[in-house]
Every structure is written in structure tokens, then in C-alpha cells.
Design a protein around this motif. Sequence first.
Motif, mmCIF file in Angstrom:
data_model
loop_
_atom_site.group_PDB
_atom_site.id
_atom_site.type_symbol
_atom_site.label_atom_id
_atom_site.label_comp_id
_atom_site.label_asym_id
_atom_site.label_seq_id
_atom_site.Cartn_x
_atom_site.Cartn_y
_atom_site.Cartn_z
ATOM 1 N N UNK A 117 -5.939 2.056 -1.180
ATOM 2 C CA UNK A 117 -6.573 3.238 -1.755
ATOM 3 C C UNK A 117 -7.598 2.782 -2.774
ATOM 4 N N UNK A 118 -8.362 3.721 -3.273
ATOM 5 C CA UNK A 118 -9.440 3.342 -4.184
ATOM 6 C C UNK A 118 -9.050 3.516 -5.641
ATOM 7 N N UNK A 119 -8.032 4.340 -5.894
ATOM 8 C CA UNK A 119 -7.691 4.638 -7.274
ATOM 9 C C UNK A 119 -6.808 3.549 -7.867
ATOM 10 N N UNK A 120 -7.139 3.136 -9.075
ATOM 11 C CA UNK A 120 -6.396 2.179 -9.878
ATOM 12 C C UNK A 120 -6.530 0.746 -9.386
ATOM 13 N N UNK A 121 -6.062 0.482 -8.178
ATOM 14 C CA UNK A 121 -6.093 -0.893 -7.686
ATOM 15 C C UNK A 121 -6.586 -0.857 -6.255
ATOM 16 N N UNK A 122 -7.397 -1.829 -5.884
ATOM 17 C CA UNK A 122 -7.889 -1.921 -4.513
ATOM 18 C C UNK A 122 -7.791 -3.377 -4.105
ATOM 19 N N UNK A 123 -7.254 -3.634 -2.918
ATOM 20 C CA UNK A 123 -7.078 -5.006 -2.462
ATOM 21 C C UNK A 123 -5.799 -5.598 -3.027
#
Lengths: 413, 413
Positions: free
Chosen positions: B385-391
Motif C-alpha cells: 500500500x502507499x500509506x505509511x510504508x511502501x516496499x
Amino acid sequence: MVDLTTMGQKAKQAAAQVAQLSTGDKNQALIAMAKLLRNRQDEILKANAVDLENAKAMPAKFVDRLKLTDQRIEDMAQGLEHVAQLNDPTAQYDRGWVTLDGLQIMQRRVPLGVIGIIFEARPNVSVDATALTFKSGNVVILRGGKEAIQTNECLVNLLRKALANQQLPMDAVQLITDTSHDSANALMQLNDYLDVLIPRGGQGLIQRVVKTASVPVIETGAGNCHIYLDRHADFEMAKAIVVNAKVQRPSVCNAAEKLLIHQEVATKILPEIAQALVDHGVELRGDERARQIVPLMKPATVEDWDTEYNDLIMAVKVVDSLDEAIAHINRHSTHHSEAIITPELGRGQVFQRRVDSACVYVNASTRFTDGGQFGFGAEIGISTQKLHARGPMGLGQLTTIKYEITGNGQIRK
Amino acid sequence: MVDLTTMGQKAKQAAAQVAQLSTGDKNQALIAMAKLLRNRQDEILKANAVDLENAKAMPAKFVDRLKLTDQRIEDMAQGLEHVAQLNDPTAQYDRGWVTLDGLQIMQRRVPLGVIGIIFEARPNVSVDATALTFKSGNVVILRGGKEAIQTNECLVNLLRKALANQQLPMDAVQLITDTSHDSANALMQLNDYLDVLIPRGGQGLIQRVVKTASVPVIETGAGNCHIYLDRHADFEMAKAIVVNAKVQRPSVCNAAEKLLIHQEVATKILPEIAQALVDHGVELRGDERARQIVPLMKPATVEDWDTEYNDLIMAVKVVDSLDEAIAHINRHSTHHSEAIITPELGRGQVFQRRVDSACVYVNASTRFTDGGQFGFGAEIGISTQKLHARGPMGLGQLTTIKYEITGNGQIRK
């Protein structure tokens, strides 16, 4: 009911284009939007007049939020121009490194994508949210309150027209014109298209969104903020900060709602601070010990400690220790902003370390928790959650990251 | 049903203490946990034997995930010791500045607080998740699958015992022993106590959590990853990367599931790459054009393009252009990891800019999307997802920020 799937598809398509625009193109579009709002002022006021006519029976405070004037339209236009001048967060790499295998990893700021904004009566949110989401390379789906629908439609049509005039995708800004509860609920479940939903409004709205939404939500704006006067607090500083934090603008989320005071100094300094607050029209509600010192206070109820007044009301509690102050704050705060007034370094440190809020102040007013004051240029709200963004949310907080990784044939062993 | 409110309260209390521990104290506790797991190996294997006995009728793959051995217990112990050696993200300030009013604002990394982990059969998640959450100053509430309950109980009791032996709060690690659906659902609604919930397991679990939870969730692990061979792709590099990304470990989320190939090179290089994959036991499914070149492929169905196989299967599609490849990926990807193989700088840039995934590679295998490979030391999962943490999510992604603000009496004008 409104076809949110189609809106979501259009938004996603526009998002792919907007994410690739140069900063210059985005700035020009924002300036064009500002110009068009000024040129079409009469049209906007006419639409607003319809909303105001329909809202005649509403409380004066509500009507005031809804009402646009020449000045308020000028403020919106200047807001767009101001955002055009801010740095583009998506023009930035946070960091880069090379791995043991020789892969180059660059951590780039990129837009979140499609942002939903649910808001209530203030029509300026349409324009302000568009400015911030667009500048950060996002697209927005707006869903405003039914009382402002004519004004919002007029504003959003103008913003879209300005985009089209610049040969940019007008679906970068869409308004849900169906203002039923169903449309709000559908937006909260639009997982295939929405990257984040930000509610802007009162606690009722925010809590409904948090409980109902399956899309990721950022909670904003609840501020049950505390000022704690420690045992050796400087009296003049304490008085100035308490009065400022309570009365300078009582309706906003960073205004102080609670005053805690160490028992060693309460007898000495509470009477004069209480008087200063009363002189500014503040209604005081005290716990038993506070009322023994200042009998004019009403008794505070259990509910008071958890209440955000957004008004000229303040509850006062005498505490035995720094520990008690911290425990009280961590239990009752909305984790927005709290302040200690103390000349003692160690006690300031303990307060900053142990109070679990977004912004923890030593010797300053809580009123500084604000994107503008922080130097972020503007803000879309103050996040009171811990995930993704905490505290004032400027353009940077409307972005995420992407890893751009470049190799020359590396495979995993 | 289990009393999650009491567990939540205990967790919150422990979280306040754990957040204040020194890095040294946390490291010592992790080392003590490792030691205790080694010393009590027999006890752990005995508990695991009960779970294995109950799971006799389950598929071999499932039983393998559940099964502990001497070596797997040693791996868990070494994992704890390894995390003890990593940098403590909460010992860090990201940045600091002074505002126009002279306020000093320091942006500090702080723990998220209480982290919920819902997982399935692998009991090592109990230990791995504890290591990462504890080192980053958080506390954890674990809710594992019912098939691993005896093993999880044994492991968590040992971890708690190690904490107690160090005079540290054992409620930093709690296990929900009620493995009913009700307990999982209640955890997803534990808004008053949980700061974030991270599901670890298959798509069914993750989607149920996303749809049901009212607490903030981080989606992890879905990887429908693509490799795109562009018009001038180096043939040997392409073959090595495709084979590596598909077969080196097909069960994991960063393995490639789809191969896209530019029509200009498809006839030339697809037959040999297909043969190499078949030689590694890969089942190929192709679109019409791919099957004209390599007739041994089964026909790919519409569902194939959206399917994560986690197995030795790969679907192949011939595309007309870079644009078509990007559009296909953005439509069907889970936004985890994608790679282009190209010697052309400009085309690599376009791919990295326009593909909307956490990790976008040029000329490298998607298998590098991993906290260890990225240099994060360890990972709790890969956020899609894109919120808070990505990857890849390492220790740093289990923290949030706090603004520590120090003034000398500033009030807002």
C-alpha cells in the motif's frame, strides 16, 4: 445513486497523468485557477446565495462557515497562488544508496494517487484541498456537505475549467454531487480506486469515517490539548502561554482545553491566571482542589477531561507530580499537542519523552501546531494518528515513496 | 470469548514502558530470549509435536510450514540475536529546525505503540515479529492460526519469561489463545488500543483484514510481479533475470509471475527463454501471440493476468510497445515489484517513472525486494500500500514521529 466506480476510474486515469506533470505545469495551472476564481467572483457569490437562502434556518455560526464574500474568494485565490510557490515534494529524492550487489536504490517521493476528502460546511475546502493535492501530484475526489452543494459545484466547475484551459486532465478534481449518506459510505468503501481518505470536520464525521471506511484513513483535527504548569514554572510565562493557548483562537484544534498545575505552585499562581482567563471571557471548570483555590470555578465532571470544547471553556486540575500530569495527559488527550511550562531541563525532557502526542512543547503555546507555523507552507490538517503522518500535514505528507532500482544484470543468489 | 480489552490495556501499559527503554536494555532482552529458546528446545519441540499430530490430515506443504526442527529453533534464536545488532530507529532524530519565532522543532523517531499481528501456520512469526516490534520500542499482540496454537503458546511463554527475567514488562508480548474467527474480528476493531494491524499470510487473510478492520492496517505481501523485456533487451541478461526471478524461489512474493516481451524481439528470444524456464520445471501460459512463437504454452485465461501463482507457473504476453507494457502492469499488478530489461536509458526512466509499484527495477531481478537485500537488516513484510510504508518494512517502518518543540515563552500572534 451516483456512479462512484466511473468517478474512480476517471480519477485513476487522471492520476497517472498528473503524477507525470512537471512542477512548472502544475504551478501554471494553480495560477490559472486563482485567476478564474477572481474573474468569476459574481458567479460564485450567486451560487453561494442559493446555499445561504436554503440555510436560513441554520444557526448563525453554521451560516458564517458557509458564507463567501469578496474577501473570502480573494483568500482562496491567494491560497492557490501561495501553494504554487511552495516546493514540489515529488521533485525530490529522500536518499539513495548502493547495495552489496551493486544495485543503485533511489528512494523517490511520489504522489499517493487518488485522495478522497469528505468535508462539511466550509466551501473553501474545495479549493484548498485541490491546491494541495494537485501540487503534490495527486488527484482529488471531493464530497462536501449538502448545505454547500451549489457553491461547491460552482467552485469545482471553475477549477476543472481552468485545468481544461491548460490542456490538463480536468478529472484531477471531481466533486460528488450526490450528498446523501449513501454516497459518503460508498466513497469510504472505494478500495479499488482510493489511496487515502481524509475527513475534514467535526468529531462526529471523523469517527464515522474511521469506523465505516475500508479504505485507508488519516484521522485529523481532534485536539483536547493540555498545558501543564510545573512546580517551578515562571509565573509570567505561564500566564502568557495559558491565556494565549486558550483565548487567541478558541475554535481551533490546537487551542488548549485543559490546564494542569503542580500542587506546589497552584495556590500561588492559579488565582491570577484564573482571573486573567475570566477577564477574557473564559468559563472555568475545576477539580476539587482547584476549586478550593479559586471557588468561582464550576465543578468539572468526569466527561470534562475528555472533552474538546472548541470554545471559551477550560477545565483545571491540580496534580501532585509531573508523573501524575503525564499519566493524566496520556489517558485523556487526543494526542495532538501538549505543553509543559518549566525552567528545569530534566523535567522538560521527561515530559517530551513520555507524553505520547504528535507535538510536545516545552515553554511555548500549543497554538503553534500548524503547517504554516512549522514552515511547511500550508496544511491539509493535523494528523492525530501515528500511521503515515503525525502532526501538521503539508504537501510532503500527501506523498509516498517509490524505490527506483537500477542494476546491470544482477540476479539473486 | 477472550477479553481483548484487558489485553489491550496491558499492552498500552507495557508500551509506555518499552518506549522508554534504552537500546542496551532492549538488546540484552533479545539476547536473553534467544538463549532461553535454545535452552528450552525440547519443550518447544514437544509442543510442536502436539500441533503436528493434530495437523496429520493437512497437506504436506502446510505441515512443513508448521513443523519446527532443531535447526529452525536455532534460526529463530539467531534471528533474535541478529535484530539485537541492528540500529535502534527510535534512537534517532530525522531532522531539526528553528522556526521564524525561534521555536526549536526536533523531529524524533518514536515507536508506533501497540502492533497487532495476525498470521497463519508458521510459528516462527511469533518470534520474528516479537524481535522486530520490541527492538523498535513497540509491544505486540499476536494472533496466530489455530493449527499452531500449542507451539505459539510455548514460544510466547518463553519470550515473556525472558522479559520477566530481565525485569522488563512481559506484556510487551501477548498471544491471543482464542483462535476463533471472533477473536480475529475483535482484534480488527480494537481501535482504543491498537495503533496498527499487520496481517501476515495469504491473500484471503489479508483481504479479510482490509475489509473488516477499523484499526489502521498495513497490507503486505501480494506480489503479482512482472518482468518486461524491451525491444533492445540484452538476450543473456534477459534470460538470466527471467529464470532467476521465476525459479530461484517461486513461493515468495517477489518472484516474477508474468513475462511481457516487446514484439520486435519476441520471435528471436522467446523460444530459448521459454525452453530455459521449461527446463526448470516452469509451466508456461501464453497469450495468442506468445503461443504462435512457442506453441508448447497453454493458453492464458483472463484470470491469469491477475493471479499470483507462488508456484512454478508463468504467463507470457507479447506487447507492441513500452506504453502497452506499462499500461498492462499498472492495470494488473499488485504494485509490489516490476522490472524492465533494456539498455536504453530513456526507456528505463520512463518505466521507472510511470510504473506505479513500490519497487521498479531496470536490469535486475525482482527477487531483490527484501529488507535484508535492501540493507534494512530484517523485515516484517513488504507493504503493497502507499500509506505509511511502501516496499520492504524494516525496523524504521515500525516507528512514527513526534515533534519535540522547545521555546522560551513563545505565544502565537
